[in-house]
Motif scaffolding. Structure first.
Motif, PDB file in Angstrom:
ATOM      1  N   MET A  10      39.448 -55.781  34.613  1.00  0.00           N
ATOM      2  CA  MET A  10      39.229 -54.351  34.864  1.00  0.00           C
ATOM      3  C   MET A  10      37.803 -54.175  35.359  1.00  0.00           C
ATOM      4  SD  MET A  10      40.899 -52.771  31.340  1.00  0.00           S
ATOM      5  CE  MET A  10      41.025 -51.055  31.834  1.00  0.00           C
ATOM      6  N   ASP A  11      37.637 -53.343  36.375  1.00  0.00           N
ATOM      7  CA  ASP A  11      36.288 -52.997  36.811  1.00  0.00           C
ATOM      8  C   ASP A  11      35.853 -51.725  36.084  1.00  0.00           C
ATOM      9  OD1 ASP A  11      37.606 -50.883  38.095  1.00  0.00           O
ATOM     10  OD2 ASP A  11      37.241 -51.669  40.113  1.00  0.00           O
ATOM     11  N   SER A  12      34.679 -51.232  36.407  1.00  0.00           N
ATOM     12  CA  SER A  12      34.115 -50.071  35.733  1.00  0.00           C
ATOM     13  C   SER A  12      35.031 -48.851  35.826  1.00  0.00           C
ATOM     14  CB  SER A  12      32.742 -49.753  36.329  1.00  0.00           C
ATOM     15  OG  SER A  12      32.216 -48.586  35.764  1.00  0.00           O
ATOM     16  N   SER A  13      35.539 -48.583  37.012  1.00  0.00           N
ATOM     17  CA  SER A  13      36.370 -47.386  37.166  1.00  0.00           C
ATOM     18  C   SER A  13      37.688 -47.526  36.396  1.00  0.00           C
ATOM     19  CB  SER A  13      36.622 -47.068  38.643  1.00  0.00           C
ATOM     20  OG  SER A  13      37.292 -48.118  39.270  1.00  0.00           O
ATOM     21  N   ALA A  14      38.257 -48.733  36.338  1.00  0.00           N
ATOM     22  CA  ALA A  14      39.485 -48.947  35.565  1.00  0.00           C
ATOM     23  C   ALA A  14      39.238 -48.744  34.075  1.00  0.00           C
ATOM     24  CB  ALA A  14      40.045 -50.336  35.835  1.00  0.00           C
ATOM     25  N   VAL A  15      38.091 -49.210  33.586  1.00  0.00           N
ATOM     26  CA  VAL A  15      37.743 -49.019  32.176  1.00  0.00           C
ATOM     27  C   VAL A  15      37.585 -47.525  31.873  1.00  0.00           C
ATOM     28  CG1 VAL A  15      35.934 -49.362  30.432  1.00  0.00           C
ATOM     29  CG2 VAL A  15      36.695 -51.290  31.847  1.00  0.00           C
ATOM     30  N   MET A  16      36.880 -46.817  32.738  1.00  0.00           N
ATOM     31  CA  MET A  16      36.652 -45.387  32.489  1.00  0.00           C
ATOM     32  C   MET A  16      37.962 -44.593  32.559  1.00  0.00           C
ATOM     33  SD  MET A  16      33.638 -45.616  31.624  1.00  0.00           S
ATOM     34  CE  MET A  16      32.984 -43.982  31.413  1.00  0.00           C
ATOM     35  N   ARG A  17      38.853 -44.960  33.474  1.00  0.00           N
ATOM     36  CA  ARG A  17      40.177 -44.309  33.548  1.00  0.00           C
ATOM     37  C   ARG A  17      40.970 -44.564  32.269  1.00  0.00           C
ATOM     38  NH1 ARG A  17      40.215 -46.201  38.779  1.00  0.00           N
ATOM     39  NH2 ARG A  17      41.577 -47.935  38.182  1.00  0.00           N
ATOM     40  N   LYS A  31      39.594 -42.476  29.482  1.00  0.00           N
ATOM     41  CA  LYS A  31      39.980 -41.070  29.676  1.00  0.00           C
ATOM     42  C   LYS A  31      41.420 -40.867  29.201  1.00  0.00           C
ATOM     43  CE  LYS A  31      38.145 -38.002  32.049  1.00  0.00           C
ATOM     44  NZ  LYS A  31      37.235 -36.909  31.659  1.00  0.00           N
ATOM     45  N   ARG A  32      42.303 -41.804  29.586  1.00  0.00           N
ATOM     46  CA  ARG A  32      43.706 -41.708  29.166  1.00  0.00           C
ATOM     47  C   ARG A  32      43.832 -41.815  27.647  1.00  0.00           C
ATOM     48  NH1 ARG A  32      46.771 -45.828  28.444  1.00  0.00           N
ATOM     49  NH2 ARG A  32      45.708 -47.173  29.948  1.00  0.00           N
ATOM     50  N   LEU A  33      43.087 -42.737  27.038  1.00  0.00           N
ATOM     51  CA  LEU A  33      43.104 -42.858  25.575  1.00  0.00           C
ATOM     52  C   LEU A  33      42.671 -41.550  24.929  1.00  0.00           C
ATOM     53  CD1 LEU A  33      41.561 -46.414  25.013  1.00  0.00           C
ATOM     54  CD2 LEU A  33      43.954 -45.752  24.828  1.00  0.00           C
ATOM     55  N   VAL A  50      32.197 -42.864  24.587  1.00  0.00           N
ATOM     56  CA  VAL A  50      32.823 -42.336  25.803  1.00  0.00           C
ATOM     57  C   VAL A  50      34.051 -41.500  25.438  1.00  0.00           C
ATOM     58  CG1 VAL A  50      34.026 -42.942  27.947  1.00  0.00           C
ATOM     59  CG2 VAL A  50      31.952 -44.178  27.285  1.00  0.00           C
ATOM     60  N   ILE A  51      34.859 -41.988  24.507  1.00  0.00           N
ATOM     61  CA  ILE A  51      36.043 -41.239  24.075  1.00  0.00           C
ATOM     62  C   ILE A  51      35.616 -39.897  23.474  1.00  0.00           C
ATOM     63  CG2 ILE A  51      37.932 -41.200  22.386  1.00  0.00           C
ATOM     64  CD1 ILE A  51      38.267 -44.234  22.955  1.00  0.00           C
ATOM     65  N   ASN A  79      35.248 -34.085  23.764  1.00  0.00           N
ATOM     66  CA  ASN A  79      34.384 -32.905  23.673  1.00  0.00           C
ATOM     67  C   ASN A  79      34.480 -32.051  24.927  1.00  0.00           C
ATOM     68  OD1 ASN A  79      33.523 -33.618  21.111  1.00  0.00           O
ATOM     69  ND2 ASN A  79      31.628 -34.565  21.816  1.00  0.00           N
ATOM     70  N   GLN A  80      34.501 -32.690  26.093  1.00  0.00           N
ATOM     71  CA  GLN A  80      34.607 -31.947  27.353  1.00  0.00           C
ATOM     72  C   GLN A  80      35.981 -31.298  27.496  1.00  0.00           C
ATOM     73  OE1 GLN A  80      33.665 -34.787  30.404  1.00  0.00           O
ATOM     74  NE2 GLN A  80      31.461 -34.686  30.008  1.00  0.00           N
ATOM     75  N   THR A  81      37.024 -32.021  27.160  1.00  0.00           N
ATOM     76  CA  THR A  81      38.386 -31.503  27.309  1.00  0.00           C
ATOM     77  C   THR A  81      38.672 -30.372  26.338  1.00  0.00           C
ATOM     78  OG1 THR A  81      39.138 -33.681  28.021  1.00  0.00           O
ATOM     79  CG2 THR A  81      40.830 -32.150  27.259  1.00  0.00           C
ATOM     80  N   GLU A  82      38.253 -30.536  25.105  1.00  0.00           N
ATOM     81  CA  GLU A  82      38.578 -29.574  24.055  1.00  0.00           C
ATOM     82  C   GLU A  82      37.466 -28.564  23.800  1.00  0.00           C
ATOM     83  OE1 GLU A  82      41.742 -29.581  22.039  1.00  0.00           O
ATOM     84  OE2 GLU A  82      42.024 -30.399  24.066  1.00  0.00           O
ATOM     85  N   ASP A  83      36.340 -28.677  24.509  1.00  0.00           N
ATOM     86  CA  ASP A  83      35.197 -27.785  24.332  1.00  0.00           C
ATOM     87  C   ASP A  83      34.805 -27.695  22.855  1.00  0.00           C
ATOM     88  OD1 ASP A  83      33.130 -26.157  25.199  1.00  0.00           O
ATOM     89  OD2 ASP A  83      34.319 -24.317  24.928  1.00  0.00           O
ATOM     90  N   THR A  84      34.529 -28.867  22.280  1.00  0.00           N
ATOM     91  CA  THR A  84      34.198 -28.964  20.861  1.00  0.00           C
ATOM     92  C   THR A  84      33.174 -30.069  20.673  1.00  0.00           C
ATOM     93  OG1 THR A  84      35.158 -29.155  18.640  1.00  0.00           O
ATOM     94  CG2 THR A  84      36.050 -30.622  20.316  1.00  0.00           C
TER      95      THR A  84
END
Length: 179
Positions: free
Chosen positions: A8-15, A18-20, A49-50, A55-60
């Motif tokens: 996995m490269d950086s973008s695959a790890v970050m994706r 995000k999915r997790l 990162v999670i 926090n960004q998704t749930e505004d918390t």
């Protein structure tokens, strides 16, 4: 160890992270009473990162912590007669919380068992869920993750290394052959 391939490269790890994050929100019907705990070492930056994603998704501001499992390992005497004790930093009461343990790779399951023991020494969580970036198989204990970034079938002669900016100066997942 001999480098075999980039998984996995950086973008695959970050994706994957995000999915997790979305899966954690969905499975728990939001994040009420949910806390994220990274297992030292490489589980900690992944947990951060999670947390940021949630926090960004749930505004918390989801509670998070760091868990050092050194004293709970079943191979402690084989690893080092004088283990280096790092600090556990869990700035909240774990009793009654939904704890999401985060680690980089699940292999035999022994690290997770040690992490569960360490958590229970701090209190009694309502539940413990496990999020890992990589599941490489070869379990020795009846432990399985609730959230997996990527399943990577491996042989016992291979090593999966998760690279993080903090420890490796880059982000990715690499496969090596043991010497």
């Amino acid at each position: 160890m001999q480098f075999k391939s980039q998984i996995m490269d950086s973008s695959a790890v970050m994706r994957a992270l995000k999915r997790l994050s979305y899966e954690i929100i969905e499975k728990n019907h939001g994040v009420d009473n949910v806390c994220i705990v990274g297992i030292k070492r490489r589980g900690v930056p992944l947990a951060e990162v999670i947390c940021e994603n949630i926090n960004q998704t749930e505004d918390t501001e989801i509670l998070n912590g760091i868990l050092d499992i050194t004293l709970y390992r079943d191979d402690l005497s084989r690893e080092n007669t004088e283990p280096v004790i790092n600090s556990t930093d869990i700035p909240f009461v774990v009793t009654g919380k939904k704890i999401i343990l985060v680690d980089d790779v699940i292999y035999t399951g022994r690290t997770v068992r040690a992490a569960i023991d360490a958590l229970f020494s701090l209190g009694r969580p309502a539940c413990i869920q496990l999020a890992v970036l990589v599941d490489r198989g070869h379990r020795e204990l009846p432990i399985r993750p609730d959230y997996v970034g990527k399943n990577i079938p491996t042989s016992a002669s291979e090593v999966v290394k998760v690279c993080t900016e903090e420890f490796d100066g880059k982000i990715g997942v690499e496969l090596y052959l043991r010497d």
